[in-house]
Design a protein around this motif. Structure first.
Motif, PDB file in Angstrom:
ATOM      1  N   THR A 135       5.420  10.570 -20.431  1.00 51.18           N
ATOM      2  CA  THR A 135       4.292  10.766 -21.340  1.00 51.18           C
ATOM      3  C   THR A 135       4.861  10.963 -22.732  1.00 51.18           C
ATOM      4  N   ASN A 136       4.352  10.199 -23.686  1.00 48.97           N
ATOM      5  CA  ASN A 136       4.784  10.387 -25.066  1.00 48.97           C
ATOM      6  C   ASN A 136       3.701   9.935 -26.031  1.00 48.97           C
ATOM      7  N   ARG A 137       3.876  10.353 -27.271  1.00 47.85           N
ATOM      8  CA  ARG A 137       2.944   9.957 -28.323  1.00 47.85           C
ATOM      9  C   ARG A 137       3.161   8.492 -28.642  1.00 47.85           C
ATOM     10  N   ILE A 138       2.056   7.749 -28.809  1.00 49.02           N
ATOM     11  CA  ILE A 138       2.169   6.302 -28.991  1.00 49.02           C
ATOM     12  C   ILE A 138       1.738   5.817 -30.372  1.00 49.02           C
ATOM     13  N   SER A 139       1.338   6.740 -31.248  1.00 53.39           N
ATOM     14  CA  SER A 139       0.949   6.329 -32.595  1.00 53.39           C
ATOM     15  C   SER A 139       1.260   7.471 -33.559  1.00 53.39           C
ATOM     16  N   GLU A 140       0.925   7.263 -34.797  1.00 56.56           N
ATOM     17  CA  GLU A 140       1.127   8.311 -35.802  1.00 56.56           C
ATOM     18  C   GLU A 140       0.117   9.448 -35.649  1.00 56.56           C
ATOM     19  N   THR A 141      -0.907   9.228 -34.845  1.00 57.75           N
ATOM     20  CA  THR A 141      -1.941  10.241 -34.649  1.00 57.75           C
ATOM     21  C   THR A 141      -1.443  11.303 -33.677  1.00 57.75           C
ATOM     22  N   PRO A 142      -1.379  12.561 -34.111  1.00 60.11           N
ATOM     23  CA  PRO A 142      -0.937  13.620 -33.214  1.00 60.11           C
ATOM     24  C   PRO A 142      -1.785  13.669 -31.946  1.00 60.11           C
ATOM     25  N   GLY A 143      -1.133  13.788 -30.803  1.00 62.41           N
ATOM     26  CA  GLY A 143      -1.843  13.898 -29.535  1.00 62.41           C
ATOM     27  C   GLY A 143      -2.288  12.577 -28.934  1.00 62.41           C
ATOM     28  N   ASP A 144      -1.999  11.460 -29.603  1.00 60.89           N
ATOM     29  CA  ASP A 144      -2.362  10.145 -29.078  1.00 60.89           C
ATOM     30  C   ASP A 144      -1.269   9.720 -28.094  1.00 60.89           C
ATOM     31  N   ASN A 145      -1.473  10.065 -26.821  1.00 60.75           N
ATOM     32  CA  ASN A 145      -0.445   9.895 -25.802  1.00 60.75           C
ATOM     33  C   ASN A 145      -0.748   8.764 -24.834  1.00 60.75           C
ATOM     34  N   ALA A 146       0.296   8.326 -24.169  1.00 64.64           N
ATOM     35  CA  ALA A 146       0.183   7.418 -23.028  1.00 64.64           C
ATOM     36  C   ALA A 146       1.192   7.875 -21.987  1.00 64.64           C
ATOM     37  N   THR A 147       0.879   7.612 -20.741  1.00 67.74           N
ATOM     38  CA  THR A 147       1.785   7.915 -19.644  1.00 67.74           C
ATOM     39  C   THR A 147       2.147   6.592 -18.975  1.00 67.74           C
ATOM     40  N   THR A 148       3.433   6.321 -18.889  1.00 68.63           N
ATOM     41  CA  THR A 148       3.930   5.058 -18.361  1.00 68.63           C
ATOM     42  C   THR A 148       4.712   5.301 -17.073  1.00 68.63           C
ATOM     43  N   VAL A 149       4.422   4.489 -16.056  1.00 71.29           N
ATOM     44  CA  VAL A 149       5.190   4.491 -14.816  1.00 71.29           C
ATOM     45  C   VAL A 149       6.094   3.270 -14.857  1.00 71.29           C
ATOM     46  N   CYS A 150       7.414   3.479 -14.667  1.00 71.47           N
ATOM     47  CA  CYS A 150       8.356   2.370 -14.749  1.00 71.47           C
ATOM     48  C   CYS A 150       9.557   2.632 -13.842  1.00 71.47           C
ATOM     49  N   PHE A 151      10.327   1.581 -13.630  1.00 70.55           N
ATOM     50  CA  PHE A 151      11.620   1.742 -12.999  1.00 70.55           C
ATOM     51  C   PHE A 151      12.609   2.107 -14.104  1.00 70.55           C
ATOM     52  N   PRO A 152      13.684   2.849 -13.790  1.00 67.23           N
ATOM     53  CA  PRO A 152      14.629   3.269 -14.840  1.00 67.23           C
ATOM     54  C   PRO A 152      15.190   2.121 -15.676  1.00 67.23           C
ATOM     55  N   ASP A 153      15.420   0.962 -15.074  1.00 63.77           N
ATOM     56  CA  ASP A 153      15.981  -0.152 -15.836  1.00 63.77           C
ATOM     57  C   ASP A 153      14.961  -0.834 -16.753  1.00 63.77           C
ATOM     58  N   GLN A 201       0.822  -1.216   0.000  1.00 59.98           N
ATOM     59  CA  GLN A 201       0.000   0.000   0.000  1.00 59.98           C
ATOM     60  C   GLN A 201       0.856   1.267   0.000  1.00 59.98           C
ATOM     61  N   LYS A 202       1.937   1.279   0.773  1.00 64.23           N
ATOM     62  CA  LYS A 202       2.800   2.466   0.838  1.00 64.23           C
ATOM     63  C   LYS A 202       3.323   2.831  -0.538  1.00 64.23           C
ATOM     64  N   PHE A 203       3.797   1.838  -1.271  1.00 64.87           N
ATOM     65  CA  PHE A 203       4.318   2.089  -2.607  1.00 64.87           C
ATOM     66  C   PHE A 203       3.206   2.551  -3.544  1.00 64.87           C
ATOM     67  N   ALA A 204       2.037   1.966  -3.441  1.00 67.69           N
ATOM     68  CA  ALA A 204       0.898   2.383  -4.268  1.00 67.69           C
ATOM     69  C   ALA A 204       0.584   3.856  -4.048  1.00 67.69           C
ATOM     70  N   VAL A 205       0.622   4.289  -2.799  1.00 68.74           N
ATOM     71  CA  VAL A 205       0.375   5.701  -2.486  1.00 68.74           C
ATOM     72  C   VAL A 205       1.488   6.570  -3.070  1.00 68.74           C
ATOM     73  N   GLU A 206       2.715   6.121  -2.948  1.00 69.04           N
ATOM     74  CA  GLU A 206       3.843   6.895  -3.489  1.00 69.04           C
ATOM     75  C   GLU A 206       3.722   7.075  -4.998  1.00 69.04           C
ATOM     76  N   VAL A 207       3.322   6.037  -5.700  1.00 69.75           N
ATOM     77  CA  VAL A 207       3.148   6.131  -7.152  1.00 69.75           C
ATOM     78  C   VAL A 207       2.006   7.085  -7.487  1.00 69.75           C
ATOM     79  N   THR A 208       0.911   6.990  -6.751  1.00 69.78           N
ATOM     80  CA  THR A 208      -0.232   7.879  -6.991  1.00 69.78           C
ATOM     81  C   THR A 208       0.154   9.330  -6.751  1.00 69.78           C
ATOM     82  N   VAL A 209       0.871   9.594  -5.684  1.00 68.85           N
ATOM     83  CA  VAL A 209       1.309  10.966  -5.395  1.00 68.85           C
ATOM     84  C   VAL A 209       2.262  11.453  -6.493  1.00 68.85           C
TER      85      VAL A 209
END
Length: 102
Positions: A82-100, A26-34
């Motif tokens: 956050t970056n564009r994920i297709s050829e369509t302008p403005g078609d974005n996704a936001t990804t949460v990841c570890f650096p590796d 739960q602590k990590f889930a809260v940290e990611v949400t924040v």
């Protein structure tokens, strides 16, 4: 659901390891949400001044957006991208990841 009034976050996704840790701790889930909330209001986290300015400049090109934030958590640093994920302008996704996982 977290959204931003400053840019189109698109669909917010996490890597499997982030998702598994959020489900287990739960602590990590809260940290990611924040961290996502901070990112949505243009608080880019633990980035140097030049990288923060790069994000601010990128906001001038919403159809071809690339933004990145870095945040420290109890499980180590996470990145939010956050970056564009297709050829369509403005078609974005936001990804949460570890650096590796990038």
């Amino acid at each position: 659901m977290i959204t931003s009034k400053f840019f189109n976050m698109g669909q917010v996704v996490t890597t499997r390891s982030i998702n598994d840790l959020m489900a287990a701790e739960q602590k990590f889930a809260v940290e990611v949400t924040v961290a996502l909330q901070r990112f949505a209001v243009k608080d880019w986290g633990d980035m140097d001044t030049e990288d923060k300015q790069t994000n601010e400049d990128a906001l001038n090109y919403p159809d071809d957006l690339y933004l990145m934030g870095a945040y420290n958590t109890s499980k180590g640093r996470i990145w939010i991208i956050t970056n564009r994920i297709s050829e369509t302008p403005g078609d974005n996704a936001t990804t949460v990841c570890f650096p590796d996982e990038r």
